[in-house]
Scaffold this motif. Structure first.
Motif, PDB file in Angstrom:
ATOM      1  N   SER A   6       3.780  12.625   3.857  1.00  0.00           N
ATOM      2  CA  SER A   6       2.389  12.174   3.988  1.00  0.00           C
ATOM      3  C   SER A   6       1.598  12.180   2.691  1.00  0.00           C
ATOM      4  CB  SER A   6       1.669  13.067   5.006  1.00  0.00           C
ATOM      5  OG  SER A   6       1.357  14.314   4.429  1.00  0.00           O
ATOM      6  N   ASP A  57       1.659  19.044   4.591  1.00  0.00           N
ATOM      7  CA  ASP A  57       0.686  19.305   5.658  1.00  0.00           C
ATOM      8  C   ASP A  57       1.415  20.088   6.757  1.00  0.00           C
ATOM      9  OD1 ASP A  57      -0.892  19.210   7.974  1.00  0.00           O
ATOM     10  OD2 ASP A  57      -1.922  17.411   7.274  1.00  0.00           O
ATOM     11  N   GLY A 109       1.182   3.631   2.135  1.00  0.00           N
ATOM     12  CA  GLY A 109       1.850   3.860   3.424  1.00  0.00           C
ATOM     13  C   GLY A 109       3.005   2.898   3.638  1.00  0.00           C
ATOM     14  N   SER A 142       0.861  -1.189   0.000  1.00  0.00           N
ATOM     15  CA  SER A 142       0.000   0.000   0.000  1.00  0.00           C
ATOM     16  C   SER A 142       0.897   1.240   0.000  1.00  0.00           C
ATOM     17  CB  SER A 142      -0.858   0.007   1.272  1.00  0.00           C
ATOM     18  OG  SER A 142      -0.040   0.286   2.386  1.00  0.00           O
ATOM     19  N   GLY A 168      -0.619  11.697  -0.173  1.00  0.00           N
ATOM     20  CA  GLY A 168      -1.500  10.629  -0.630  1.00  0.00           C
ATOM     21  C   GLY A 168      -1.841   9.590   0.425  1.00  0.00           C
ATOM     22  N   LEU A 169      -1.451   9.813   1.677  1.00  0.00           N
ATOM     23  CA  LEU A 169      -1.689   8.787   2.707  1.00  0.00           C
ATOM     24  C   LEU A 169      -2.848   9.171   3.620  1.00  0.00           C
ATOM     25  CD1 LEU A 169       2.013   8.004   3.652  1.00  0.00           C
ATOM     26  CD2 LEU A 169       0.587   6.953   1.894  1.00  0.00           C
ATOM     27  N   SER A 170      -3.503   8.144   4.183  1.00  0.00           N
ATOM     28  CA  SER A 170      -4.632   8.398   5.085  1.00  0.00           C
ATOM     29  C   SER A 170      -4.118   8.970   6.412  1.00  0.00           C
ATOM     30  CB  SER A 170      -5.362   7.087   5.364  1.00  0.00           C
ATOM     31  OG  SER A 170      -4.548   6.280   6.190  1.00  0.00           O
ATOM     32  N   PRO A 171      -4.992   9.695   7.136  1.00  0.00           N
ATOM     33  CA  PRO A 171      -4.566  10.275   8.421  1.00  0.00           C
ATOM     34  C   PRO A 171      -4.001   9.227   9.382  1.00  0.00           C
ATOM     35  CG  PRO A 171      -6.694  11.171   7.762  1.00  0.00           C
ATOM     36  CD  PRO A 171      -6.348  10.111   6.762  1.00  0.00           C
ATOM     37  N   LEU A 172      -4.573   8.016   9.372  1.00  0.00           N
ATOM     38  CA  LEU A 172      -4.094   6.976  10.283  1.00  0.00           C
ATOM     39  C   LEU A 172      -2.649   6.583   9.957  1.00  0.00           C
ATOM     40  CD1 LEU A 172      -4.930   5.140  12.634  1.00  0.00           C
ATOM     41  CD2 LEU A 172      -5.564   3.406  10.936  1.00  0.00           C
ATOM     42  N   LEU A 173      -2.381   6.429   8.656  1.00  0.00           N
ATOM     43  CA  LEU A 173      -1.018   6.069   8.242  1.00  0.00           C
ATOM     44  C   LEU A 173      -0.042   7.187   8.542  1.00  0.00           C
ATOM     45  CD1 LEU A 173      -1.682   4.088   5.013  1.00  0.00           C
ATOM     46  CD2 LEU A 173      -0.173   3.403   6.871  1.00  0.00           C
ATOM     47  N   VAL A 174      -0.498   8.426   8.332  1.00  0.00           N
ATOM     48  CA  VAL A 174       0.378   9.563   8.623  1.00  0.00           C
ATOM     49  C   VAL A 174       0.744   9.541  10.111  1.00  0.00           C
ATOM     50  CG1 VAL A 174       0.580  12.082   8.629  1.00  0.00           C
ATOM     51  CG2 VAL A 174      -0.591  10.930   6.742  1.00  0.00           C
ATOM     52  N   GLU A 175      -0.263   9.244  10.938  1.00  0.00           N
ATOM     53  CA  GLU A 175      -0.014   9.150  12.383  1.00  0.00           C
ATOM     54  C   GLU A 175       1.051   8.089  12.700  1.00  0.00           C
ATOM     55  OE1 GLU A 175      -3.241   8.277  15.342  1.00  0.00           O
ATOM     56  OE2 GLU A 175      -4.165   9.952  14.266  1.00  0.00           O
TER      57      GLU A 175
END
Ligand code: ATP
Length: 241
Positions: A168, A199, A144, A142, A170-177
């Motif tokens: 970050s 961001d 991330g 994926s 193209g990545l979802s907030p969860l993956l960024v976290e």
């Protein structure tokens, strides 16, 4: 620790052929800290990372890492001094396995098998997902996981300074976290990081200090939390007064 500069640049100018993009950049990246580069699209952040990596020619009056002169050095010499670039878009070898991609990061290091294994294990303990997927082709990861693999490949080069372009994108907030947590952990182990991050909130919350770029120049610098509270930054980059 913060007295040591893992990258120090003065009056850096660079561009592409006839097109000048960077107009006299001064940058001081303290060892052991996370430093962010922020700025609007086209401000020159990627170009600055390319110049620091030796991927494009640059002129400057000073480029040093911890006292070692890097002005005019080649990309290979810069990597050998531990300035390692994780490029935007990840640039993995899609058909190769995750583990082979990671090993590519150590390609130019002359180290023993046991040390290579130890470094791989460190990457896998930072990114357990990569251990699970180590035999899988990188193209099947994926977004991330690909970013984790790209950072892991950078770590395998034994960086003194890890430069990450667009963490970050193209990545979802969860993956960024998850990635932010991994970078905090690496930093707590002593890793110096220079981060380009679109961001601005993520960048300023994560970093110790940041440089703001506009049209190829540094226009502001300060500690992350100071810039986060700065009305000019909030208005220009966060869309809030
Ligand atoms: P972004 O967030 O959009 O990636 P950036 O701050 O990283 O922006 P750069 O990618 O460094 O900005 O681009 C700075 C300027 O250099 C832009 O005007 C861009 O059009 C130009 N530029 C970037 N790459 C090239 C290239 N290979 N050849 C010519 N001009 C380029």
């Amino acid at each position: 620790m913060a007295d040591i500069l893992v990258a120090e640049v003065q009056d850096l100018r660079a561009g592409y052929g006839e097109i000048q993009v960077l107009w006299g950049i001064d940058l001081a990246v303290p060892a052991g800290e996370i430093t962010a580069l922020i700025g609007s699209n086209g401000a020159g952040k990627t170009t600055l990372m390319r110049a620091l990596s030796g991927l494009i020619p640059a002129q400057c009056t000073r480029y040093r890492t911890d006292g070692v002169d890097l002005a005019g050095a080649t990309a290979a010499q810069i990597i050998a001094q531990g300035i390692v670039h994780v490029p935007e878009g990840r640039r993995l070898f899609g058909a190769m396995s995750v583990e082979d991609n990671l090993l590519m990061g150590a390609y130019s290091r002359n180290i023993r098998r046991a040390d290579l294994r130890r470094d791989l294990d460190r990457v896998y303990s930072t990114f357990p997902k990569l251990r699970e997927r180590r035999g899988q082709a990188a193209a099947t990861l994926s977004g991330g996981e690909q970013q984790m693999c790209a950072i892991g490949r950078g770590l395998m080069a034994a960086p003194r300074l890890l430069m990450i372009d667009e963490l970050s994108l193209g990545l979802s907030p969860l993956l960024v976290e998850q990635l932010v947590a991994a970078l905090r952990e690496l930093n707590s182990q002593g890793m110096s990081i220079l981060l380009v991050e679109q961001d601005v909130t993520v960048a300023l919350e994560l970093c110790h200090s940041a440089y703001v770029m506009d049209m190829g120049r540094i226009v502001r610098t300060g500690q992350g939390h100071q810039l986060l509270a700065d009305p000019i930054i909030r208005d220009a980059y966060l869309g809030v007064p």
